[in-house]
Design a protein around this motif. Structure first.
Motif, PDB file in Angstrom:
ATOM      1  N   MET A  64      -7.845 -14.013 -10.205  1.00  0.00           N
ATOM      2  CA  MET A  64      -7.776 -13.751 -11.621  1.00  0.00           C
ATOM      3  C   MET A  64      -9.078 -13.322 -12.096  1.00  0.00           C
ATOM      4  N   SER A  65     -10.234 -13.621 -11.333  1.00  0.00           N
ATOM      5  CA  SER A  65     -11.623 -13.214 -11.812  1.00  0.00           C
ATOM      6  C   SER A  65     -11.540 -11.983 -11.388  1.00  0.00           C
ATOM      7  N   ALA A  66     -10.968 -11.249 -10.231  1.00  0.00           N
ATOM      8  CA  ALA A  66     -10.974  -9.978  -9.996  1.00  0.00           C
ATOM      9  C   ALA A  66     -10.234  -8.865 -10.936  1.00  0.00           C
ATOM     10  N   MET A 126      -3.918  -0.012  -6.610  1.00  0.00           N
ATOM     11  CA  MET A 126      -4.068  -1.232  -5.864  1.00  0.00           C
ATOM     12  C   MET A 126      -5.369  -1.420  -5.773  1.00  0.00           C
ATOM     13  N   VAL A 127      -5.592  -2.842  -6.015  1.00  0.00           N
ATOM     14  CA  VAL A 127      -7.073  -3.519  -5.986  1.00  0.00           C
ATOM     15  C   VAL A 127      -6.788  -4.562  -4.894  1.00  0.00           C
ATOM     16  N   PHE A 186      -1.998  -2.472 -12.572  1.00  0.00           N
ATOM     17  CA  PHE A 186      -3.021  -2.419 -11.520  1.00  0.00           C
ATOM     18  C   PHE A 186      -2.464  -3.881 -10.591  1.00  0.00           C
ATOM     19  N   ILE A 187      -2.257  -3.674  -9.373  1.00  0.00           N
ATOM     20  CA  ILE A 187      -1.647  -4.455  -8.339  1.00  0.00           C
ATOM     21  C   ILE A 187      -2.756  -5.168  -7.825  1.00  0.00           C
ATOM     22  N   PHE A 188      -3.006  -6.498  -7.937  1.00  0.00           N
ATOM     23  CA  PHE A 188      -4.199  -7.119  -7.270  1.00  0.00           C
ATOM     24  C   PHE A 188      -3.614  -7.930  -6.083  1.00  0.00           C
TER      25      PHE A 188
END
Length: 382
Positions: free
Chosen positions: A164-166, A146-147, A129-131
């Motif tokens: 990091m929270s996400a 993707m986020v 998962f790409i933040f």
């Protein structure tokens, strides 16, 4: 004369052959009897391989001084199975059970992220998962997870903690058993990662990574009335990557879920990876497991040997002391073509990758043409 010698020894040869065949027959029949008889494993017996990896978590004392991290009770949320003997046995860990979060930013989608997509993420696409902080329709159209966060695009404490929270909330909303964070300058070796995490108790409190310091970090926690207190704890640097078990991540929720992670980060005035270590060690009393198989660009990557690459969990690259810092590994790509050495590493780990195989084939053809050319020159000189 020769015929007489043969005739005299023929009975001896026949007798010897008969004895050998008889002994062989007895050994075969006795072996079959054993297999069909008393050496059948019982239905509830546990098979342990002689190559079974030891659990590094068992040797890690927690902050309270205890070395026992045996879980109080097994998790039953679809991750365990019941053996014929009635014991609950953990389901074998697979790569699909690992939530791999990659932290990046819009300006690095082409410069850094594209390299990861071409190499290791191609092997873990479904559970990576790409933040990021910027929408990318091209990546979205290619089916990547993707986020797009509402976080700032800079490298400030607030922006890093926001992402990091996400990542944490994204993992908690999933059904994955492990949360692993890496940066966009990390190469993840999926097989080595799976091997490492499989060695731990799957329902234990595990926080594993590599510190960037040689001693616990010192922070000043903000208390009520603007008072502060000095705290010391280990943390796994995000630049090398780290992993958390689900059980431990669930216990972190009072200080990590929603806006709480950013609030905790603000209370110690340190960024995201430090905040994770603070919550785990100071709030929950669980010790970090130090693992040398994670690597950031802030260490001397030249010390990693070529032969140990398959065992390394993460690699990195970047500028360190005004020089490019990357592992020293030979392959089909030159340093100019592959300064990070990630493509070269990927070719070593996955030689049948289409583009890796093509490059290797071209290098073989070039080598062959050089050999032919040298032979022609030698013939011309002779």
């Amino acid at each position: 004369m020769h015929k007489r010698w043969i005739l005299r020894r023929l009975p001896v040869l026949i007798l010897t052959l008969f004895i050998i065949l008889s002994v062989d027959f007895q050994l075969r029949t006795s072996g079959i009897a054993k297999l069909n008889g008393s050496h059948h494993p019982s239905p509830g017996a546990h098979h342990r391989s002689v190559q079974e990896a030891p659990s590094p978590a068992k040797d890690a004392p927690n902050s309270a001084g205890s070395t026992d991290i045996t879980p109080e009770r097994p998790r039953l949320s679809g991750t365990n199975r019941t053996s014929p003997g009635g014991h609950v046995a953990p389901k074998k860990l697979t790569l699909e059970d690992i939530f791999i979060a990659v932290k990046t930013t819009g300006r690095f989608h082409k410069a850094r992220l594209a390299l990861l997509l071409e190499t290791w993420i191609s092997k873990t696409k479904a559970h990576t998962f790409i933040f990021t902080d910027e929408e990318d329709q091209e990546l979205r159209s290619e089916g990547y997870n993707m986020v797009v966060t509402d976080c700032q695009s800079d490298h400030s404490q607030q922006a890093l903690s926001c992402k990091m929270s996400a990542e944490y909330d994204g993992f908690m909303a999933s059904d994955k058993r492990w949360f692993c964070h890496v940066d966009d300058d990390n190469y993840v070796n999926p097989d080595a990662l799976l091997s490492l995490l499989s060695a731990f108790p799957q329902d234990g409190d595990i926080y594993v990574g590599k510190p960037s310091l040689d001693k616990p970090i010192t922070a000043h926690e903000l208390l009520e009335g603007n008072a502060t207190r000095e705290v010391h704890f280990w943390f796994a640097t995000g630049g090398a990557g780290f992993c958390l078990s689900r059980r431990l991540a669930e216990k972190m929720a009072p200080w990590a879920s929603g806006l709480r992670f950013e609030q905790t980060s603000a209370a110690i005035r340190l960024p995201d990876d430090c905040t994770v270590g603070f919550i785990v060690e100071k709030r929950l009393g669980v010790a970090m497991v130090h693992c040398p198989l994670f690597h950031s660009h802030l260490e001397n990557l030249l010390l990693i040997s070529h032969s140990s690459i398959p065992q390394q969990v993460t690699l990195s690259y970047g500028m360190f002391e005004n020089k490019m810092n990357s592992i020293e590994v030979k392959g089909s790509f030159s340093k100019e073509e592959d300064p990070s050495r990630f493509k070269t590493v990927h070719c070593i780990l996955y030689p049948l990758t289409s583009w890796a195989f093509t490059v290797h084939l071209k290098s073989l053809l070039v080598d062959e043409s050089v050999v032919v050319h040298n032979k022609m020159q030698l013939q011309a000189c002779s």
